[in-house]
Motif scaffolding. Structure first.
Motif, PDB file in Angstrom:
ATOM      1  N   ARG A  59       0.833  -1.206   0.000  1.00 30.43           N
ATOM      2  CA  ARG A  59       0.000   0.000   0.000  1.00 30.43           C
ATOM      3  C   ARG A  59       0.865   1.252   0.000  1.00 30.43           C
ATOM      4  O   ARG A  59       0.531   2.251  -0.646  1.00 30.43           O
ATOM      5  CB  ARG A  59      -0.922  -0.022   1.227  1.00 30.43           C
ATOM      6  CG  ARG A  59      -1.887   1.161   1.319  1.00 30.43           C
ATOM      7  CD  ARG A  59      -2.800   0.961   2.511  1.00 30.43           C
ATOM      8  NE  ARG A  59      -3.677   2.094   2.713  1.00 30.43           N
ATOM      9  CZ  ARG A  59      -4.993   2.011   2.860  1.00 30.43           C
ATOM     10  NH1 ARG A  59      -5.587   0.836   2.789  1.00 30.43           N
ATOM     11  NH2 ARG A  59      -5.729   3.077   3.070  1.00 30.43           N
ATOM     12  N   THR A 193     -11.493  -2.726   8.461  1.00 34.09           N
ATOM     13  CA  THR A 193     -11.847  -2.305   7.113  1.00 34.09           C
ATOM     14  C   THR A 193     -12.595  -0.983   7.147  1.00 34.09           C
ATOM     15  O   THR A 193     -13.221  -0.628   8.158  1.00 34.09           O
ATOM     16  CB  THR A 193     -12.728  -3.357   6.417  1.00 34.09           C
ATOM     17  OG1 THR A 193     -13.898  -3.596   7.211  1.00 34.09           O
ATOM     18  CG2 THR A 193     -11.974  -4.668   6.236  1.00 34.09           C
ATOM     19  N   ASP A 194     -12.527  -0.278   6.028  1.00 33.76           N
ATOM     20  CA  ASP A 194     -13.245   0.988   5.878  1.00 33.76           C
ATOM     21  C   ASP A 194     -14.628   0.674   5.320  1.00 33.76           C
ATOM     22  O   ASP A 194     -14.790   0.428   4.134  1.00 33.76           O
ATOM     23  CB  ASP A 194     -12.464   1.903   4.932  1.00 33.76           C
ATOM     24  CG  ASP A 194     -13.141   3.269   4.777  1.00 33.76           C
ATOM     25  OD1 ASP A 194     -14.234   3.459   5.347  1.00 33.76           O
ATOM     26  OD2 ASP A 194     -12.572   4.123   4.082  1.00 33.76           O
ATOM     27  N   HIS A 195     -15.622   0.660   6.173  1.00 27.60           N
ATOM     28  CA  HIS A 195     -16.969   0.286   5.751  1.00 27.60           C
ATOM     29  C   HIS A 195     -17.608   1.340   4.850  1.00 27.60           C
ATOM     30  O   HIS A 195     -18.631   1.075   4.219  1.00 27.60           O
ATOM     31  CB  HIS A 195     -17.851   0.038   6.978  1.00 27.60           C
ATOM     32  CG  HIS A 195     -17.362  -1.080   7.834  1.00 27.60           C
ATOM     33  ND1 HIS A 195     -17.321  -2.387   7.412  1.00 27.60           N
ATOM     34  CD2 HIS A 195     -16.854  -1.086   9.102  1.00 27.60           C
ATOM     35  CE1 HIS A 195     -16.832  -3.161   8.375  1.00 27.60           C
ATOM     36  NE2 HIS A 195     -16.541  -2.397   9.407  1.00 27.60           N
ATOM     37  N   ASN A 196     -16.995   2.515   4.799  1.00 25.16           N
ATOM     38  CA  ASN A 196     -17.508   3.555   3.915  1.00 25.16           C
ATOM     39  C   ASN A 196     -16.865   3.502   2.533  1.00 25.16           C
ATOM     40  O   ASN A 196     -17.183   4.322   1.675  1.00 25.16           O
ATOM     41  CB  ASN A 196     -17.266   4.933   4.540  1.00 25.16           C
ATOM     42  CG  ASN A 196     -18.021   5.113   5.842  1.00 25.16           C
ATOM     43  OD1 ASN A 196     -19.168   4.689   5.964  1.00 25.16           O
ATOM     44  ND2 ASN A 196     -17.376   5.727   6.831  1.00 25.16           N
ATOM     45  N   ASP A 197     -15.960   2.563   2.341  1.00 28.11           N
ATOM     46  CA  ASP A 197     -15.240   2.461   1.066  1.00 28.11           C
ATOM     47  C   ASP A 197     -15.178   1.012   0.621  1.00 28.11           C
ATOM     48  O   ASP A 197     -14.099   0.454   0.393  1.00 28.11           O
ATOM     49  CB  ASP A 197     -13.827   3.047   1.215  1.00 28.11           C
ATOM     50  CG  ASP A 197     -13.112   3.185  -0.133  1.00 28.11           C
ATOM     51  OD1 ASP A 197     -13.775   3.060  -1.182  1.00 28.11           O
ATOM     52  OD2 ASP A 197     -11.885   3.405  -0.120  1.00 28.11           O
ATOM     53  N   ASP A 198     -16.339   0.369   0.528  1.00 25.33           N
ATOM     54  CA  ASP A 198     -16.446  -1.014   0.056  1.00 25.33           C
ATOM     55  C   ASP A 198     -15.589  -1.984   0.863  1.00 25.33           C
ATOM     56  O   ASP A 198     -15.059  -2.963   0.332  1.00 25.33           O
ATOM     57  CB  ASP A 198     -16.064  -1.111  -1.429  1.00 25.33           C
ATOM     58  CG  ASP A 198     -17.020  -0.331  -2.324  1.00 25.33           C
ATOM     59  OD1 ASP A 198     -18.220  -0.275  -1.965  1.00 25.33           O
ATOM     60  OD2 ASP A 198     -16.584   0.215  -3.342  1.00 25.33           O
ATOM     61  N   VAL A 200     -12.598  -1.661   2.306  1.00 24.95           N
ATOM     62  CA  VAL A 200     -11.167  -1.676   2.012  1.00 24.95           C
ATOM     63  C   VAL A 200     -10.382  -1.984   3.282  1.00 24.95           C
ATOM     64  O   VAL A 200     -10.618  -1.396   4.344  1.00 24.95           O
ATOM     65  CB  VAL A 200     -10.715  -0.322   1.414  1.00 24.95           C
ATOM     66  CG1 VAL A 200      -9.188  -0.270   1.291  1.00 24.95           C
ATOM     67  CG2 VAL A 200     -11.359  -0.118   0.053  1.00 24.95           C
ATOM     68  N   LEU A 404      -9.485   7.067  10.151  1.00 28.76           N
ATOM     69  CA  LEU A 404      -9.826   7.539   8.813  1.00 28.76           C
ATOM     70  C   LEU A 404     -10.000   9.060   8.798  1.00 28.76           C
ATOM     71  O   LEU A 404     -10.468   9.641   9.785  1.00 28.76           O
ATOM     72  CB  LEU A 404     -11.123   6.878   8.341  1.00 28.76           C
ATOM     73  CG  LEU A 404     -11.052   5.363   8.125  1.00 28.76           C
ATOM     74  CD1 LEU A 404     -12.450   4.821   7.814  1.00 28.76           C
ATOM     75  CD2 LEU A 404     -10.076   5.017   7.014  1.00 28.76           C
ATOM     76  N   LYS A 407     -14.689  13.230   6.637  1.00 33.68           N
ATOM     77  CA  LYS A 407     -15.251  13.626   5.348  1.00 33.68           C
ATOM     78  C   LYS A 407     -15.534  15.131   5.342  1.00 33.68           C
ATOM     79  O   LYS A 407     -15.959  15.716   6.333  1.00 33.68           O
ATOM     80  CB  LYS A 407     -16.545  12.860   5.079  1.00 33.68           C
ATOM     81  CG  LYS A 407     -16.321  11.396   4.729  1.00 33.68           C
ATOM     82  CD  LYS A 407     -17.636  10.739   4.316  1.00 33.68           C
ATOM     83  CE  LYS A 407     -17.414   9.307   3.857  1.00 33.68           C
ATOM     84  NZ  LYS A 407     -18.692   8.692   3.397  1.00 33.68           N
TER      85      LYS A 407
END
Length: 409
Positions: A59, A193-198, A200, A404, A407
């Protein structure tokens, strides 16, 4: 001693037989109730951590992926996986070594009741079936799991030698079962995982959790291992409480873990959760920690003289030309602010502004932190072990939201 895996069971049983054959001063067996436990750390735990290292590297260096597709990198490099060593020391200590057992083996800081073979991935734990105390004058550094009382006033109640003989091994079983519940969660890549980004995957956060899990066990154990030095023990206690407060409870104020109600509630949960036969083994240090807030408050000398549960504090004027302010702090507030002031003083007392309220609480306290204060990290670790899923259900999502970027509206 080195041995093949197929021989280990034989050698372990032979060592247990030798332990049981040892004679005491009366000629009888010194450890008739000694026992043996084999603990196996799953390969999946190690593999999960290595996956986080791999994904973190890819990454951070997208070009590496293209380079790997063209063939081996640095073919002359003799270090296996040399490109993927982020937090390598932490990964090895957490997933290969028995570091998680260290707080358990030090759970009775006035003696030794068990020891580990320290074998990678598959340590053998020998329980003595009793507590061995040091003879007078023996250096408290005789072993890494031995501790004394820096205040020399018997902080921890000595274990009664009438404990159920089966309880010693059961204490190891309980500890490993509860630790396994934590390891199962922090080794699960789907948790991070980032639940707001599929969904990830977040390898950085995953590694942070692995590191903090290791540090939680290490710091709690180190409090007992540094028991020969009251100063060292206190500093280690601050770092342990800092970590437990932020990682597991979501607060940067470690002093909250010293508040009377929080300590009392944690001790009540631990007493209710741990099987009663294991109380004499696992609870002595926790019971001592339960006394810490009251003993800290006893250091407020004027309140003790008045037999009051409040502390009168004189604060500097809120603005130039006005009079000093007087406030009456509750027991909870006084303890919290005192502990916060002492913790902040690891950077020194000089350099703080006169308006800092944490400085003025020091003028009302005699400056003594009881030895019981150092038992608080162990109590809070027990509390974590008693309800790991409940805490992790809140702690992991909280850490993701903090990790994260926010936004933009």
């Amino acid at each position: 001693m080195s041995a093949q895996s197929t021989e280990l069971v034989f050698f372990a049983k032979e060592a247990l037989a030798q332990l049981r054959s040892m004679q005491g001063e009366t000629g009888e067996s010194a450890f008739p109730h000694s026992g043996l436990r084999s603990v196996e750390i799953s390969d999946r735990f190690f593999q999960s951590a290595k996956f986080a290292q791999l994904m973190l590297r890819l990454r951070q260096d997208p070009e590496l992926h293209h380079s790997l597709s063209r063939g081996p990198i640095n073919p002359g490099n003799t270090v296996p996986g040399g490109q993927f060593q982020a937090a390598e020391q932490h990964v090895y200590e957490l997933t290969l070594r028995d570091t998680f057992l260290a707080p358990l083996l030090a759970s009775i800081p006035t003696g030794i009741w068990a020891f580990s073979s320290g074998r990678l991935r598959n340590p053998y734990i020998f329980t003595l079936g009793t507590v061995v105390k040091d003879p007078p004058g023996t250096s408290p550094r005789m072993s890494d799991i031995l501790a004394g009382d820096p205040a020399r006033h018997g902080t921890v109640k000595l274990l009664e030698q009438t404990a159920d003989p089966k309880a010693w091994g059961q204490a190891v079983d309980w500890w490993c079962m509860k630790t396994n519940a934590i390891f199962a969660r922090v080794s699960d890549i789907t948790e991070f995982t980032d639940h707001n980004d599929d969904g990830v995957y977040l390898p950085e956060l995953h590694l942070m959790w692995l590191m903090d899990t290791l540090e939680t066990f290490k710091r709690v154990a180190e409090v007992a291992n540094s028991w020969h030095s009251a100063f060292g023990t206190t500093l280690t206690t601050y770092t342990a409480l800092d970590l437990i407060a932020e990682t597991w409870h979501g607060t940067r104020d470690m002093a909250q873990l010293v508040e009377p109600k929080m300590v009392s509630d944690a001790l009540s949960r631990v007493r209710a959760s741990i099987p009663i036969p294991l109380h004499p083994i696992l609870l002595p240090a926790a019971e001592a920690a339960g006394r810490a807030p009251g003993l800290i408050f006893d250091g407020f000398f004027q309140s003790r003289q008045r037999e009051s549960d409040t502390v009168d504090i004189v604060l500097p004027p809120s603005q130039k030309g006005s009079k000093p302010r007087r406030e009456q702090w509750s027991k909870k507030t006084a303890i919290q602010k005192l502990v916060r002031a002492r913790r902040n003083a690891t950077h020194g007392f000089v350099g703080k502004p006169h308006s800092d309220p944490y400085l003025h609480v020091l003028t009302q306290h005699n400056g003594k932190l009881p030895s019981e204060f150092a038992m608080l990290p162990y109590l809070h670790l027990l509390d974590i072990l008693c309800s790991p899923d409940e805490l992790l259900d809140a702690a992991i999502p909280r850490s993701i939201s903090k990790f994260l970027p926010r936004k933009q509206n």
